[in-house]
Design an enzyme around this catalytic site. Structure first.
Site, PDB file in Angstrom:
ATOM      1  N   SER A  74       0.838  -1.202   0.000  1.00  0.00           N
ATOM      2  CA  SER A  74       0.000   0.000   0.000  1.00  0.00           C
ATOM      3  C   SER A  74       0.871   1.250   0.000  1.00  0.00           C
ATOM      4  O   SER A  74       0.689   2.149  -0.831  1.00  0.00           O
ATOM      5  CB  SER A  74      -0.893   0.045   1.250  1.00  0.00           C
ATOM      6  OG  SER A  74      -1.317  -1.222   1.643  1.00  0.00           O
ATOM      7  N   SER A  75       1.833   1.289   0.916  1.00  0.00           N
ATOM      8  CA  SER A  75       2.711   2.459   1.039  1.00  0.00           C
ATOM      9  C   SER A  75       3.598   2.607  -0.178  1.00  0.00           C
ATOM     10  O   SER A  75       4.140   3.684  -0.437  1.00  0.00           O
ATOM     11  CB  SER A  75       3.597   2.338   2.273  1.00  0.00           C
ATOM     12  OG  SER A  75       2.844   1.942   3.384  1.00  0.00           O
ATOM     13  N   GLY A 122      -0.286  -4.909  11.681  1.00  0.00           N
ATOM     14  CA  GLY A 122      -0.460  -3.959  10.579  1.00  0.00           C
ATOM     15  C   GLY A 122      -0.649  -2.522  11.032  1.00  0.00           C
ATOM     16  O   GLY A 122       0.067  -1.634  10.572  1.00  0.00           O
ATOM     17  N   TYR A 178      -2.135 -10.962   3.184  1.00  0.00           N
ATOM     18  CA  TYR A 178      -2.277  -9.550   3.590  1.00  0.00           C
ATOM     19  C   TYR A 178      -3.761  -9.254   3.801  1.00  0.00           C
ATOM     20  O   TYR A 178      -4.528  -9.197   2.845  1.00  0.00           O
ATOM     21  CB  TYR A 178      -1.677  -8.658   2.495  1.00  0.00           C
ATOM     22  CG  TYR A 178      -1.546  -7.186   2.821  1.00  0.00           C
ATOM     23  CD1 TYR A 178      -2.042  -6.616   4.001  1.00  0.00           C
ATOM     24  CD2 TYR A 178      -0.900  -6.327   1.933  1.00  0.00           C
ATOM     25  CE1 TYR A 178      -1.891  -5.268   4.275  1.00  0.00           C
ATOM     26  CE2 TYR A 178      -0.747  -4.976   2.203  1.00  0.00           C
ATOM     27  CZ  TYR A 178      -1.243  -4.449   3.368  1.00  0.00           C
ATOM     28  OH  TYR A 178      -1.100  -3.099   3.628  1.00  0.00           O
ATOM     29  N   GLY A 238       3.528   1.308   7.437  1.00  0.00           N
ATOM     30  CA  GLY A 238       3.718   2.405   6.509  1.00  0.00           C
ATOM     31  C   GLY A 238       4.395   3.621   7.116  1.00  0.00           C
ATOM     32  O   GLY A 238       4.902   4.473   6.389  1.00  0.00           O
ATOM     33  N   LYS A 246      -0.131 -10.788   7.426  1.00  0.00           N
ATOM     34  CA  LYS A 246       0.093  -9.399   7.801  1.00  0.00           C
ATOM     35  C   LYS A 246      -1.288  -8.856   8.061  1.00  0.00           C
ATOM     36  O   LYS A 246      -2.096  -8.726   7.135  1.00  0.00           O
ATOM     37  CB  LYS A 246       0.761  -8.684   6.638  1.00  0.00           C
ATOM     38  CG  LYS A 246       0.654  -7.189   6.623  1.00  0.00           C
ATOM     39  CD  LYS A 246       1.668  -6.655   5.633  1.00  0.00           C
ATOM     40  CE  LYS A 246       1.278  -5.312   5.038  1.00  0.00           C
ATOM     41  NZ  LYS A 246       0.861  -4.322   5.996  1.00  0.00           N
ATOM     42  N   ASP A 254       0.089   0.653  12.703  1.00  0.00           N
ATOM     43  CA  ASP A 254       1.258   1.173  13.427  1.00  0.00           C
ATOM     44  C   ASP A 254       0.857   1.782  14.773  1.00  0.00           C
ATOM     45  O   ASP A 254       1.648   1.791  15.715  1.00  0.00           O
ATOM     46  CB  ASP A 254       1.957   2.237  12.574  1.00  0.00           C
ATOM     47  CG  ASP A 254       2.373   1.703  11.210  1.00  0.00           C
ATOM     48  OD1 ASP A 254       2.191   0.492  10.968  1.00  0.00           O
ATOM     49  OD2 ASP A 254       2.875   2.495  10.397  1.00  0.00           O
ATOM     50  N   GLU A 255      -0.378   2.288  14.818  1.00  0.00           N
ATOM     51  CA  GLU A 255      -0.879   2.921  16.040  1.00  0.00           C
ATOM     52  C   GLU A 255      -1.043   1.904  17.171  1.00  0.00           C
ATOM     53  O   GLU A 255      -1.247   2.275  18.324  1.00  0.00           O
ATOM     54  CB  GLU A 255      -2.264   3.552  15.784  1.00  0.00           C
ATOM     55  CG  GLU A 255      -2.324   4.586  14.668  1.00  0.00           C
ATOM     56  CD  GLU A 255      -2.468   3.972  13.268  1.00  0.00           C
ATOM     57  OE1 GLU A 255      -2.174   2.765  13.074  1.00  0.00           O
ATOM     58  OE2 GLU A 255      -2.876   4.719  12.363  1.00  0.00           O
ATOM     59  N   SER A 266      -3.789  -6.050   9.062  1.00  0.00           N
ATOM     60  CA  SER A 266      -3.978  -4.613   9.226  1.00  0.00           C
ATOM     61  C   SER A 266      -5.386  -4.249   9.681  1.00  0.00           C
ATOM     62  O   SER A 266      -5.732  -3.072   9.718  1.00  0.00           O
ATOM     63  CB  SER A 266      -3.665  -3.894   7.911  1.00  0.00           C
ATOM     64  OG  SER A 266      -2.286  -3.931   7.647  1.00  0.00           O
TER      65      SER A 266
HETATM   66  C1  NAY Z   1       1.781  -1.471   3.331  1.00  0.00           C
HETATM   67  O1  NAY Z   1       1.484  -2.474   2.710  1.00  0.00           O
HETATM   68  O2  NAY Z   1       2.254  -0.488   2.800  1.00  0.00           O
HETATM   69  C2  NAY Z   1       1.569  -1.402   4.782  1.00  0.00           C
HETATM   70  O3  NAY Z   1       1.938  -2.281   5.500  1.00  0.00           O
HETATM   71  C3  NAY Z   1       0.929  -0.208   5.344  1.00  0.00           C
HETATM   72  C4  NAY Z   1      -0.204  -0.485   6.303  1.00  0.00           C
HETATM   73  C5  NAY Z   1      -0.793   0.828   6.696  1.00  0.00           C
HETATM   74  N1  NAY Z   1      -2.215   0.760   6.628  1.00  0.00           N
HETATM   75  C6  NAY Z   1      -2.941   1.479   5.785  1.00  0.00           C
HETATM   76  C7  NAY Z   1      -4.420   1.347   5.874  1.00  0.00           C
HETATM   77  O4  NAY Z   1      -2.430   2.205   4.997  1.00  0.00           O
HETATM   78  O5  NAY Z   1       0.976   1.071   8.292  1.00  0.00           O
HETATM   79  C8  NAY Z   1      -0.396   1.255   8.090  1.00  0.00           C
HETATM   80  C9  NAY Z   1      -0.742   2.709   8.268  1.00  0.00           C
HETATM   81  O6  NAY Z   1      -0.023   3.501   7.361  1.00  0.00           O
HETATM   82  C10 NAY Z   1      -0.400   3.203   9.670  1.00  0.00           C
HETATM   83  O7  NAY Z   1      -0.986   2.369  10.626  1.00  0.00           O
HETATM   84  C11 NAY Z   1      -0.809   4.650   9.874  1.00  0.00           C
HETATM   85  O8  NAY Z   1      -2.206   4.778   9.904  1.00  0.00           O
END
Ligand code: NAY
Length: 294
Positions: A46-47, A188, A135, A207, A163, A190-191, A165
């Site tokens: 995603s990131s 998943g 995922y 992310g 993974k 981060d918070e 989330s």
């Molecule tokens: C990826 O595949 O890039 C990730 O692992 C990112 C997962 C992220 N979730 C979303 C919904 O984007 O890391 C989290 C997210 O950026 C973080 O918790 C901040 O909200």
């Protein structure tokens, strides 16, 4: 499975000044994260803005990262794509490049039944000899992995982890309880890194790790040592930063990339329709960085 346990940043898309995938910048980000001491990288998720990249662009990123870091860090290739065909092409390519594992979101856009998702993931697994990491990210895909489907999937020995989330930390506990100790559950959200770890996650993929790896590495150190008081304090600091990161007018990843610039790492901005931070909000970046540096 030890190589999967720890802090694994979700890798960001690295663009040149024209918004094209940049080999030199991708390698620069690899070096930057490697020096921070992270365990591995999750590439093209995603990131990594994967859904906005062509097959060729996704292959290019997979290749640049592998050439820079293969054998140095645990490398997981995210290969989920709209069609099974393209996902399989990417999985095979990741295997050629020597990635440690592949991973995929469920299929997107149309609504899919559990049996279609099962088939999609299984066809990706059948395409290579590589370990597979499911995922689960219901907030973006609309598909929430059920325990029943999870049980069917883990019958396949290639499935070594999930993974997760989804927001309930309980899901992490249920996946772990269902699959047992020899199975990796990645936190998943981060918070909730610290809570995810305490309830059973073996590590995390996230992310926001890339913009504050030191803090996640510290949180991990405290959790591993059983020092929950200090782990909780770090999580609190992390969450203040994430709230600030999400408060600007561009996409989260654009904010993160502006912050990385202040650290001397130039990887461009984001690909539309994701929006770049603009106007007065650009002036807030240094203030958010100060939260991390302190
Ligand atoms: C990826 O595949 O890039 C990730 O692992 C990112 C997962 C992220 N979730 C979303 C919904 O984007 O890391 C989290 C997210 O950026 C973080 O918790 C901040 O909200």
């Amino acid at each position: 499975l030890e190589k999967y346990k720890g802090i694994i940043p979700a890798f960001y898309a690295c663009y040149d000044e024209l918004g094209e995938i940049s080999e030199s910048r991708t390698k620069e980000l690899c070096n930057y994260l490697y020096k921070k001491g992270v365990k591995g990288l999750y590439v093209g998720g995603s990131s990594g803005e994967c859904i906005y990249h062509s097959l060729e662009e996704r292959k290019a990123t997979l290749k640049y990262v592998a050439h820079q870091l293969k054998g140095k860090l645990t490398l997981i290739a995210h290969v989920g794509a709209p069609s099974t065909r393209d996902s399989v092409i990417l999985a095979k390519y990741a295997e050629e490049l020597g990635y440690d594992a592949v991973s995929a979101i469920p299929p997107i856009y149309f609504k899919f039944s559990e049996s279609s998702v099962y088939k999609y993931w299984t066809e990706i697994m059948d395409a290579t000899k590589m370990p597979f990491i499911i995922y689960n990210i219901p907030q973006t895909t609309g598909f929430d992995l059920s325990i029943n489907l999870f049980k069917r999937l883990i019958e396949n020995q290639k499935v070594i982890g999930v993974k997760n989330s989804s927001m309930p930390v309980m899901d992490i506990e249920r996946f772990k309880a269902t699959a047992g100790e020899d199975f990796i559950v990645f936190n998943g959200p981060d918070e909730q890194y610290v809570s995810g770890r305490i309830i059973g996650a073996d590590g995390g993929i996230g992310g926001t790790y890339g913009v504050m790896p030191e803090l996640f590495l510290m949180a991990e150190k405290f959790v591993s040592a059983g020092d929950f008081e200090n782990a909780r304090k770090i999580q609190h600091d992390i969450n203040d930063i994430i709230v600030a990161l999400c408060s600007l007018n561009g996409s989260l990843y654009s904010t993160i990339k502006e912050m990385l610039k202040l650290n001397g790492v130039y990887i461009g901005s984001v690909r539309a329709p994701l929006e770049s931070v603009s106007g007065d909000d650009l002036n807030k970046i240094a203030g958010i960085k100060a939260l991390i540096d302190n």
